[in-house]
Design an enzyme around this catalytic site. Structure first.
Site: not given
Ligand code: NAD
Length: 471
Positions: A146, A169, A220, A242-243, A276
């Site tokens: 995002n 990554k 993520g 940070e989720l 997020c």
């Molecule tokens: P995601 O969890 O699907 O992916 C995040 C990252 O993790 C990507 O680089 C992905 O390739 C990697 N990944 C996937 N599987 C993995 C594994 N098993 N082990 C390690 N890495 C892995 O998230 P997304 O769909 O890319 O992003 C959206 C999410 O991110 C939303 O839930 C959003 O709220 C959150 N987010 C949180 C913040 C914060 O600061 N709290 C900021 C931005 C986005």
């Protein structure tokens, strides 16, 4: 519509995978599909580079300032590429690049000042302890799609300032701008201090559990965050997570609806709702409910939706097909359960991943569009009868990222904000952050603290030299 997902993208060939333009749904480029086995060499080189990088904080500060200038100078290359793969309006991509540069500059200028000083302690016995602060070591930074550049810099800038090396990554949905950022940074940083790796799973899983990694800093979703924590447990690496969030905005009965409507709308819909800490639920007093729904729907109906590279566009597409499917599914379920679409409620009939900006009224509170993180251009508005009811509803979620309170009496709004169970509470706005403030979610929204000096501390550990007083 192509249903390809980088996790199982069709048409992958020769160690590369396609990158799609969300405004068309078509591939426009490719990125290297690096394999987990390659990480041994990458992490090994990050270890080698760490020895020199950790030794000289002045050199680090200078390098980070040079890096900030280089990122700024590359804005005209980075921003259009970011828009192409992420979908956001071009002006927002430029703002993201500027934010990444500002983060580097902040830690370049302030790093030495923010770092905790070494300190002597005694507990009354004839012994003396000296506490020094040391970097953790090679750090894995894993980020979502995002805000690829902004979130990456929020991780690598404090990690590098603290003397760590970083393997970064990006999401396979948005690998290209981050790869370019990596080559821009390589003009300012010593070799192997920051390495960008791109590829599809299990690359991230392998990086998070790699035995040479000492700190995994991840942004993520909650389920992936849990998987990362389980992976990092294998080598007992420190984790910062940070989720996701499901932030509520509570409107008080003295709120000036017409005055705040536009700000509230953008707090929910910026970056197509893929933030997020976006407003993801609005609670309005029953007396004002119809006006709030109408004012938000008015903005949703008039905002200009289009490709991010079109200068008139205010709202781009959803980033990817699985995300669009989730937005569509939750919206359809809410409508089937009796909700009313005051605006939107459906996909747009055009190529790409476009969804009409949607304001939902009369939504059952148990509907997934309210209880889950919808992460798209959809906003449920719910009525409340008592303030306690609204606070309970706002807190009744596993998430705890942010929340906001909107009203004219600021003391009263502040008192309500105090009752929110989250890491950041805003009054009369939402999702604004300063580089100098801590940012942390509670409950399922995260572990550890980012931002400001606290972001630096999270990349350091204490080292103690203990000796008898008289020597
Ligand atoms: P995601 O969890 O699907 O992916 C995040 C990252 O993790 C990507 O680089 C992905 O390739 C990697 N990944 C996937 N599987 C993995 C594994 N098993 N082990 C390690 N890495 C892995 O998230 P997304 O769909 O890319 O992003 C959206 C999410 O991110 C939303 O839930 C959003 O709220 C959150 N987010 C949180 C913040 C914060 O600061 N709290 C900021 C931005 C986005």
């Amino acid at each position: 519509m192509p249903r390809s997902h980088p996790g199982r993208a069709p048409g992958t060939r020769g160690g590369r995978f396609p990158v799609l333009d969300p405004a068309t749904g078509k591939a426009f480029d490719e990125a290297p599909d690096q394999q987990p086995e390659e990480l041994d060499a990458v992490v090994g080189r990050a270890h080698e580079a760490w020895r020199g990088w950790r030794a000289n904080s002045l050199a680090r500060s200078k390098a980070l300032l040079t890096a900030a200038d280089a990122v700024e100078a590359a804005g005209a290359d980075l921003a259009p590429l970011l828009t192409r793969e992420q979908g956001k309006p071009l002006a927002e991509s430029y703002a993201e690049v500027a934010r990444a540069a500002a983060r580097l500059r902040y830690f370049g200028e302030m790093g030495a000042e923010l770092a905790p000083e070494s300190q002597e302690i005694t507990d009354g016995r004839p012994v003396r302890g000296e506490i020094r602060w040391r970097p953790l070591g090679p750090t894995a930074a894993i980020v979502p799609w995002n805000f690829p550049l902004q979130l990456a810099s929020a991780k690598f800038a404090p990690a590098l300032a603290a003397g760590n090396t970083v393997v970064l990554k990006p999401s396979p949905f948005t690998p290209l701008a981050t790869r370019l950022l990596g080559s821009v940074l390589s003009t300012a940083l010593p070799e192997n201090v920051l390495t960008v790796v791109t590829g599809r799973e299990p690359l991230g899983a392998r990086l998070a559990s790699h035995p040479g990694i000492r700190h995994v800093t991840f942004t993520g979703s909650v389920p992936t965050g849990r998987a990362v924590a389980r992976g990092a447990a294998a080598s007992l690496a420190q984790v910062t997570l940070e989720l996701g969030g499901n932030d509520a905005a509570i409107l008080l009965d003295d709120v000036d609806v017409e005055r705040i409507a536009e700000r509230l709308f953008w707090a929910a819909f910026r970056n197509c709702g893929q933030v997020c800490m976006a407003v993801k639920r609005v609670y309005a007093p029953a007396r004002l409910y119809a006006r709030v729904v109408e004012a938000l729907a008015e903005h949703a109906k008039t905002v200009v939706v289009g490709a991010g590279l079109d200068p008139d566009t205010q709202l781009g597409p959803v980033n990817n097909a699985p995300q669009l499917a989730g937005v569509e599914r939750r919206t359809a379920r809410a409508l089937a359960d009796g909700a009313r679409a005051a605006a939107g409620g459906h996909r747009l009939d055009r190529p790409g991943y476009f969804f009409a900006p949607t304001v939902l009224a009369d939504v059952p509170p148990a509907s997934p569009v309210v209880t889950e993180e919808q992460f798209g251009p959809v906003l449920p508005v719910l009525p409340y009868r008592s303030l306690d009811e609204s606070v309970d509803a706002a807190n009744d979620t596993g998430f705890g990222l942010g929340g906001s309170v909107w009203g004219t009496d600021l003391d009263r709004a502040g008192a309500v904000a105090d009752r929110l169970e989250c890491g950041t509470a805003w009054i009369n706005h939402h999702a604004e952050l300063s580089l100098a403030q801590p940012f942390a979610g509670i409950k399922d929204s995260g572990v550890g603290v980012a931002g400001g000096p606290w972001g630096l501390y999270g990349n350091l550990r204490p080292f103690v030299v203990h000796r008898p007083e008289e020597t």
